[in-house]
Design an enzyme around this catalytic site. Structure first.
Site, PDB file in Angstrom:
ATOM      1  N   ARG A 172      -0.169  11.743 -11.211  1.00  0.00           N
ATOM      2  CA  ARG A 172      -0.120  10.289 -10.997  1.00  0.00           C
ATOM      3  C   ARG A 172      -1.481   9.616 -11.210  1.00  0.00           C
ATOM      4  O   ARG A 172      -2.508  10.129 -10.799  1.00  0.00           O
ATOM      5  CB  ARG A 172       0.340   9.988  -9.562  1.00  0.00           C
ATOM      6  CG  ARG A 172       0.145   8.505  -9.194  1.00  0.00           C
ATOM      7  CD  ARG A 172       0.818   8.102  -7.928  1.00  0.00           C
ATOM      8  NE  ARG A 172       0.594   9.015  -6.833  1.00  0.00           N
ATOM      9  CZ  ARG A 172       1.321   9.011  -5.721  1.00  0.00           C
ATOM     10  NH1 ARG A 172       2.306   8.153  -5.578  1.00  0.00           N
ATOM     11  NH2 ARG A 172       1.065   9.871  -4.767  1.00  0.00           N
ATOM     12  N   ARG A 218       1.262  16.994   3.602  1.00  0.00           N
ATOM     13  CA  ARG A 218       2.081  15.775   3.508  1.00  0.00           C
ATOM     14  C   ARG A 218       3.573  16.121   3.586  1.00  0.00           C
ATOM     15  O   ARG A 218       4.347  15.402   4.223  1.00  0.00           O
ATOM     16  CB  ARG A 218       1.758  15.031   2.196  1.00  0.00           C
ATOM     17  CG  ARG A 218       0.362  14.433   2.214  1.00  0.00           C
ATOM     18  CD  ARG A 218      -0.117  14.028   0.835  1.00  0.00           C
ATOM     19  NE  ARG A 218       0.701  12.975   0.234  1.00  0.00           N
ATOM     20  CZ  ARG A 218       0.579  12.587  -1.026  1.00  0.00           C
ATOM     21  NH1 ARG A 218      -0.306  13.163  -1.830  1.00  0.00           N
ATOM     22  NH2 ARG A 218       1.334  11.618  -1.496  1.00  0.00           N
ATOM     23  N   ARG A 252      -5.619   9.304  -6.640  1.00  0.00           N
ATOM     24  CA  ARG A 252      -5.771   9.406  -5.185  1.00  0.00           C
ATOM     25  C   ARG A 252      -6.340  10.753  -4.767  1.00  0.00           C
ATOM     26  O   ARG A 252      -5.969  11.788  -5.311  1.00  0.00           O
ATOM     27  CB  ARG A 252      -4.402   9.204  -4.522  1.00  0.00           C
ATOM     28  CG  ARG A 252      -4.042   7.741  -4.377  1.00  0.00           C
ATOM     29  CD  ARG A 252      -2.612   7.505  -4.042  1.00  0.00           C
ATOM     30  NE  ARG A 252      -2.081   8.290  -2.937  1.00  0.00           N
ATOM     31  CZ  ARG A 252      -0.855   8.141  -2.466  1.00  0.00           C
ATOM     32  NH1 ARG A 252      -0.051   7.215  -2.985  1.00  0.00           N
ATOM     33  NH2 ARG A 252      -0.412   8.887  -1.482  1.00  0.00           N
ATOM     34  N   ARG A 311       7.919   5.989   9.358  1.00  0.00           N
ATOM     35  CA  ARG A 311       7.752   7.407   9.064  1.00  0.00           C
ATOM     36  C   ARG A 311       7.936   8.269  10.309  1.00  0.00           C
ATOM     37  O   ARG A 311       7.826   9.486  10.227  1.00  0.00           O
ATOM     38  CB  ARG A 311       6.338   7.628   8.556  1.00  0.00           C
ATOM     39  CG  ARG A 311       6.231   7.882   7.067  1.00  0.00           C
ATOM     40  CD  ARG A 311       4.750   7.959   6.798  1.00  0.00           C
ATOM     41  NE  ARG A 311       4.380   8.684   5.651  1.00  0.00           N
ATOM     42  CZ  ARG A 311       4.134   8.135   4.460  1.00  0.00           C
ATOM     43  NH1 ARG A 311       4.339   6.870   4.249  1.00  0.00           N
ATOM     44  NH2 ARG A 311       3.691   8.868   3.491  1.00  0.00           N
ATOM     45  N   LYS A 322       9.247   6.333  -4.545  1.00  0.00           N
ATOM     46  CA  LYS A 322       9.461   5.122  -3.734  1.00  0.00           C
ATOM     47  C   LYS A 322       8.674   3.932  -4.308  1.00  0.00           C
ATOM     48  O   LYS A 322       9.222   2.846  -4.491  1.00  0.00           O
ATOM     49  CB  LYS A 322       9.032   5.374  -2.272  1.00  0.00           C
ATOM     50  CG  LYS A 322       9.722   6.562  -1.610  1.00  0.00           C
ATOM     51  CD  LYS A 322       9.265   6.769  -0.182  1.00  0.00           C
ATOM     52  CE  LYS A 322       7.818   7.161  -0.008  1.00  0.00           C
ATOM     53  NZ  LYS A 322       7.456   8.506  -0.526  1.00  0.00           N
TER      54      LYS A 322
END
Ligand code: AP5
Ligand code: ZN
Length: 218
Positions: free
Chosen positions: A128, A173, A162, A88, A13
């Site tokens: 990431r 998650r 992160r 969400r 996203k």
């Protein structure tokens, strides 16, 4: 054009939102980025949400709706808004509909980025890293800077990872996504806004699908 990018953690996203910002001058409103900014500046809000985010659960609807409302009140997004990671929950979706109506703005499309393979999602978030200066998103395998250690976009040399980007937190998650967020697929399908695309493939391929999903809308 105002759109929502919907999809599980690691679906891409943020990556696709950055492209739309660069190509169309739209504004990206990412509640995840806003919450992380609140944390790094040590605000009360940031301190309150830190533990929840690091554990992979959702922050309360009131907090994130408040953050979005603040932005809309400031009049952002004359060339369109990309809602990234918001809404969400069904409550957030209702709140967004009310906020947009108050501002006389329409929602033109909800692009659902589908990736059913949890292993792929875990691999994406585990690799990431982002530029500490401009927020450009990279990946250890699939998207390295052209010059190692130097951001392609701003030349920055500091990168960060992160705390919630690990296999263990990803379980929570993903659970939050399937339990609380995936009902939005039916919600927006019923409203005629949903366009679902395959989120697998390289970043350019997915970008072409996003473009196809938006053609003719808004
Ligand atoms: P948030 O920051 O929104 O995280 P998320 O939804 O889990 O999404 P991600 O940022 O992990 O993934 P993405 O889809 O943007 O993927 P990306 O493009 O970076 O939320 C974090 C936390 O904040 C939540 O857990 C919650 O606690 C809280 N929160 C936020 N919003 C909230 C809300 N509305 N309500 C309640 N709580 C909220 O890509 C991932 C990696 O893959 C990158 O390394 C990238 O380079 C790579 N990649 C991207 N596309 C491809 C591709 N096509 N092929 C290969 N690699 C790719
Ligand atoms: Zn940078």
């Amino acid at each position: 054009m105002n759109i929502i990018l919907l999809g599980p953690p690691g679906a891409g996203k943020g990556t696709q939102a950055h492209r739309l910002v660069a190509e169309r001058g739209m504004v990206q409103l990412s509640t995840g980025d806003m919450l992380r900014a609140a944390r790094s500046s040590g605000t009360d809000l940031g301190n309150r949400v830190a533990e929840i985010m690091d554990g992979g659960s959702l922050v309360t609807d009131e907090v994130v709706v408040g953050l979005i409302e603040e932005q809309l009140d400031q009049g952002v997004g004359a060339n369109g808004i990309i809602f990234d990671g918001f809404p969400r929950t069904l409550k957030q979706a209702d709140a967004l509909a009310e906020l947009l109506a108050k501002k006389d703005k329409a929602l033109d499309a909800v692009v659902e980025m589908q990736i059913a393979d949890d292993e792929e999602l875990v691999a994406r978030v585990s690799g990431r890293f982002t530029c500490a200066n401009c927020g450009e998103v990279y990946h250890d395998q699939s998207k390295r800077p052209a010059r190692d250690g130097v951001c392609d976009k701003c030349g920055g040399t500091e990168f960060k990872r992160r705390a919630d980007d690990n296999a263990e937190t990803m379980r929570t998650r993903l659970l939050a996504y399937y339990k609380e967020t995936s009902p939005l697929i039916g919600y927006y399908y019923a409203g005629g806004k949903l366009v679902s695309i395959d989120g697998l493939g390289d970043i350019d391929e997915v970008a072409a699908r996003v473009k196809g999903a938006l053609d003719g809308r808004g």
